[in-house]
Design a protein around this motif. Structure first.
Motif: not given
Length: 161
Positions: A54, A57-58, A68, A73
């Motif tokens: 995660r 992704k962030e 999210i 996710a």
């Protein structure tokens, strides 16, 4: 050996003189592996970013934590943002992002069981999105996702000049 669909997809991308990039979560780098396993197709590939955690992704893809938290996710919304933001990280004519649930321990629910996979692509400026459900082992689910992604790309490339 890559699936026949991947081979056909690579040949079509090569014929159209296009480049492709990937953002891979659930596929864990297997998309780029399969695509680069096709003889003479290394020059169609820009690269791939495996964004399994995660935080990637962030932080790298700049997906807001709130998105999210709201959608998970492994969702259509996050997969779309991965593809859109990939265009800034690895610009290419084609970008493809994959998230999903190949094994237990993610955001599975009765409405989104293990085997649910999300793929979002953009060819030039035309987006497309698919939600798939596959059964089998995690390896089987990822292999089926790669095959379905290649088949979808082949279909989407029909009208691209």
């Amino acid at each position: 050996m890559p699936a026949p669909s991947v081979i056909a997809c690579c040949i079509k991308i090569l014929e159209k003189d296009l480049k492709i990039s990937f953002a891979e979560s659930a596929s864990t780098g297997r998309l780029i592996y399969d695509f680069t396993s096709v003889p003479n197709c290394g020059n169609i590939i820009k690269g791939s970013i495996v964004c399994y955690d995660r935080s990637v992704k962030e932080e790298l893809f700049k997906i807001p934590a709130e998105v999210i938290d709201e959608h998970s996710a492994e969702s259509t919304e996050v997969t779309q943002l991965l593809a859109e933001n990939l265009r800034n990280l690895l610009p290419a004519d084609i970008v493809v992002a994959v998230t999903g649930l190949a094994s237990p321990g993610g955001s599975e629910t009765p409405e989104k069981p293990v085997g649910t996979m999300f793929v979002h692509g953009i060819i030039k400026d035309k987006p497309w999105s698919r939600r798939f459900f596959f059964e089998g082992s995690p390896d089987d689910i990822v292999a089926q996702t790669i095959n379905a992604t290649a088949l979808t790309l082949l279909d989407e490339l029909k009208d691209v000049e």
